[in-house]
Design a protein around this motif. Structure first.
Motif, PDB file in Angstrom:
ATOM      1  N   GLU A   1      46.151  -0.904  42.945  1.00 45.62           N
ATOM      2  CA  GLU A   1      45.860   0.137  41.968  1.00 45.62           C
ATOM      3  C   GLU A   1      45.870  -0.461  40.557  1.00 45.62           C
ATOM      4  OE1 GLU A   1      47.874   4.238  40.289  1.00 45.62           O
ATOM      5  OE2 GLU A   1      48.748   3.236  42.019  1.00 45.62           O
ATOM      6  N   THR A   2      44.792  -0.258  39.834  1.00 49.93           N
ATOM      7  CA  THR A   2      44.700  -0.752  38.462  1.00 49.93           C
ATOM      8  C   THR A   2      45.294   0.289  37.522  1.00 49.93           C
ATOM      9  OG1 THR A   2      42.688  -1.972  38.978  1.00 49.93           O
ATOM     10  CG2 THR A   2      43.122  -1.546  36.668  1.00 49.93           C
ATOM     11  N   ILE A   3      46.239  -0.145  36.669  1.00 51.71           N
ATOM     12  CA  ILE A   3      46.859   0.795  35.734  1.00 51.71           C
ATOM     13  C   ILE A   3      46.353   0.613  34.313  1.00 51.71           C
ATOM     14  CG2 ILE A   3      48.920   1.124  37.134  1.00 51.71           C
ATOM     15  CD1 ILE A   3      50.372  -0.779  35.232  1.00 51.71           C
ATOM     16  N   LEU A   4      45.754  -0.552  34.024  1.00 49.43           N
ATOM     17  CA  LEU A   4      45.179  -0.794  32.699  1.00 49.43           C
ATOM     18  C   LEU A   4      44.034  -1.776  32.840  1.00 49.43           C
ATOM     19  CD1 LEU A   4      45.411  -0.415  29.582  1.00 49.43           C
ATOM     20  CD2 LEU A   4      46.800  -2.477  29.600  1.00 49.43           C
ATOM     21  N   GLU A   5      42.901  -1.453  32.209  1.00 46.06           N
ATOM     22  CA  GLU A   5      41.746  -2.342  32.278  1.00 46.06           C
ATOM     23  C   GLU A   5      40.974  -2.286  30.970  1.00 46.06           C
ATOM     24  OE1 GLU A   5      38.275  -3.424  35.445  1.00 46.06           O
ATOM     25  OE2 GLU A   5      38.849  -1.325  35.267  1.00 46.06           O
ATOM     26  N   THR A   6      40.495  -3.440  30.524  1.00 44.68           N
ATOM     27  CA  THR A   6      39.640  -3.510  29.343  1.00 44.68           C
ATOM     28  C   THR A   6      38.502  -4.479  29.634  1.00 44.68           C
ATOM     29  OG1 THR A   6      39.518  -3.944  26.983  1.00 44.68           O
ATOM     30  CG2 THR A   6      41.037  -5.293  28.221  1.00 44.68           C
ATOM     31  N   LYS A   7      37.334  -4.180  29.105  1.00 42.11           N
ATOM     32  CA  LYS A   7      36.168  -5.042  29.306  1.00 42.11           C
ATOM     33  C   LYS A   7      35.514  -5.309  27.963  1.00 42.11           C
ATOM     34  CE  LYS A   7      35.228  -3.528  33.973  1.00 42.11           C
ATOM     35  NZ  LYS A   7      34.279  -2.890  34.884  1.00 42.11           N
ATOM     36  N   ASP A   8      35.295  -6.586  27.676  1.00 39.02           N
ATOM     37  CA  ASP A   8      34.624  -7.018  26.444  1.00 39.02           C
ATOM     38  C   ASP A   8      35.267  -6.448  25.180  1.00 39.02           C
ATOM     39  OD1 ASP A   8      32.767  -8.610  27.767  1.00 39.02           O
ATOM     40  OD2 ASP A   8      31.460  -6.899  28.143  1.00 39.02           O
ATOM     41  N   LEU A   9      36.585  -6.498  25.108  1.00 40.40           N
ATOM     42  CA  LEU A   9      37.320  -6.013  23.946  1.00 40.40           C
ATOM     43  C   LEU A   9      37.084  -6.930  22.747  1.00 40.40           C
ATOM     44  CD1 LEU A   9      39.521  -4.046  22.816  1.00 40.40           C
ATOM     45  CD2 LEU A   9      41.177  -5.783  23.480  1.00 40.40           C
ATOM     46  N   VAL A  10      36.777  -6.338  21.609  1.00 44.10           N
ATOM     47  CA  VAL A  10      36.583  -7.086  20.371  1.00 44.10           C
ATOM     48  C   VAL A  10      37.435  -6.423  19.291  1.00 44.10           C
ATOM     49  CG1 VAL A  10      34.928  -7.775  18.595  1.00 44.10           C
ATOM     50  CG2 VAL A  10      34.223  -7.735  20.987  1.00 44.10           C
ATOM     51  N   LYS A  11      38.206  -7.223  18.564  1.00 39.23           N
ATOM     52  CA  LYS A  11      39.020  -6.711  17.451  1.00 39.23           C
ATOM     53  C   LYS A  11      38.788  -7.582  16.231  1.00 39.23           C
ATOM     54  CE  LYS A  11      42.054  -4.325  15.227  1.00 39.23           C
ATOM     55  NZ  LYS A  11      41.679  -3.024  14.713  1.00 39.23           N
TER      56      LYS A  11
ATOM     57  N   LYS B   1      36.575  -9.698   7.967  1.00 41.49           N
ATOM     58  CA  LYS B   1      35.661 -10.766   8.383  1.00 41.49           C
ATOM     59  C   LYS B   1      36.243 -11.672   9.473  1.00 41.49           C
ATOM     60  CE  LYS B   1      33.187 -11.018   4.022  1.00 41.49           C
ATOM     61  NZ  LYS B   1      32.752 -11.897   2.926  1.00 41.49           N
ATOM     62  N   VAL B   2      37.518 -11.481   9.824  1.00 44.44           N
ATOM     63  CA  VAL B   2      38.182 -12.332  10.809  1.00 44.44           C
ATOM     64  C   VAL B   2      38.118 -11.676  12.185  1.00 44.44           C
ATOM     65  CG1 VAL B   2      40.368 -13.392  11.495  1.00 44.44           C
ATOM     66  CG2 VAL B   2      39.746 -13.270   9.078  1.00 44.44           C
ATOM     67  N   CYS B   3      37.635 -12.436  13.162  1.00 42.32           N
ATOM     68  CA  CYS B   3      37.591 -11.958  14.546  1.00 42.32           C
ATOM     69  C   CYS B   3      38.876 -12.414  15.254  1.00 42.32           C
ATOM     70  CB  CYS B   3      36.357 -12.505  15.260  1.00 42.32           C
ATOM     71  SG  CYS B   3      36.226 -11.917  16.951  1.00 42.32           S
ATOM     72  N   ALA B   4      39.754 -11.463  15.583  1.00 38.06           N
ATOM     73  CA  ALA B   4      41.031 -11.794  16.224  1.00 38.06           C
ATOM     74  C   ALA B   4      40.885 -11.907  17.741  1.00 38.06           C
ATOM     75  CB  ALA B   4      42.070 -10.738  15.877  1.00 38.06           C
ATOM     76  N   VAL B   5      40.055 -11.065  18.329  1.00 35.59           N
ATOM     77  CA  VAL B   5      39.809 -11.051  19.773  1.00 35.59           C
ATOM     78  C   VAL B   5      38.310 -10.904  19.972  1.00 35.59           C
ATOM     79  CG1 VAL B   5      40.225  -9.794  21.921  1.00 35.59           C
ATOM     80  CG2 VAL B   5      42.047  -9.992  20.246  1.00 35.59           C
ATOM     81  N   ASN B   6      37.752 -11.740  20.852  1.00 35.78           N
ATOM     82  CA  ASN B   6      36.314 -11.720  21.024  1.00 35.78           C
ATOM     83  C   ASN B   6      35.944 -11.640  22.511  1.00 35.78           C
ATOM     84  OD1 ASN B   6      33.645 -11.801  20.324  1.00 35.78           O
ATOM     85  ND2 ASN B   6      33.568 -13.999  20.010  1.00 35.78           N
TER      86      ASN B   6
END
Length: 44
Positions: free
Chosen positions: A2-12, A16-21
């Protein structure tokens, strides 16, 4: 599982700074059995 948390292609970005790509992850529910104390623990 059972999946309780999922993220796909998260960008933060912070201005101008990309922390998560494009991060993808999934967290599944896990059941742990302790043979010494005969306990069943549910993690997450």
């Amino acid at each position: 599982m059972e999946t309780i948390l999922e993220t796909k292609d998260l960008v933060k970005r912070y201005r101008k700074v990309c922390a998560v790509n494009h991060v993808s992850l999934s967290i599944h529910k896990v059941v742990y059995f302790n043979a010494y104390e005969d306990e069943v623990m549910q993690l997450a």
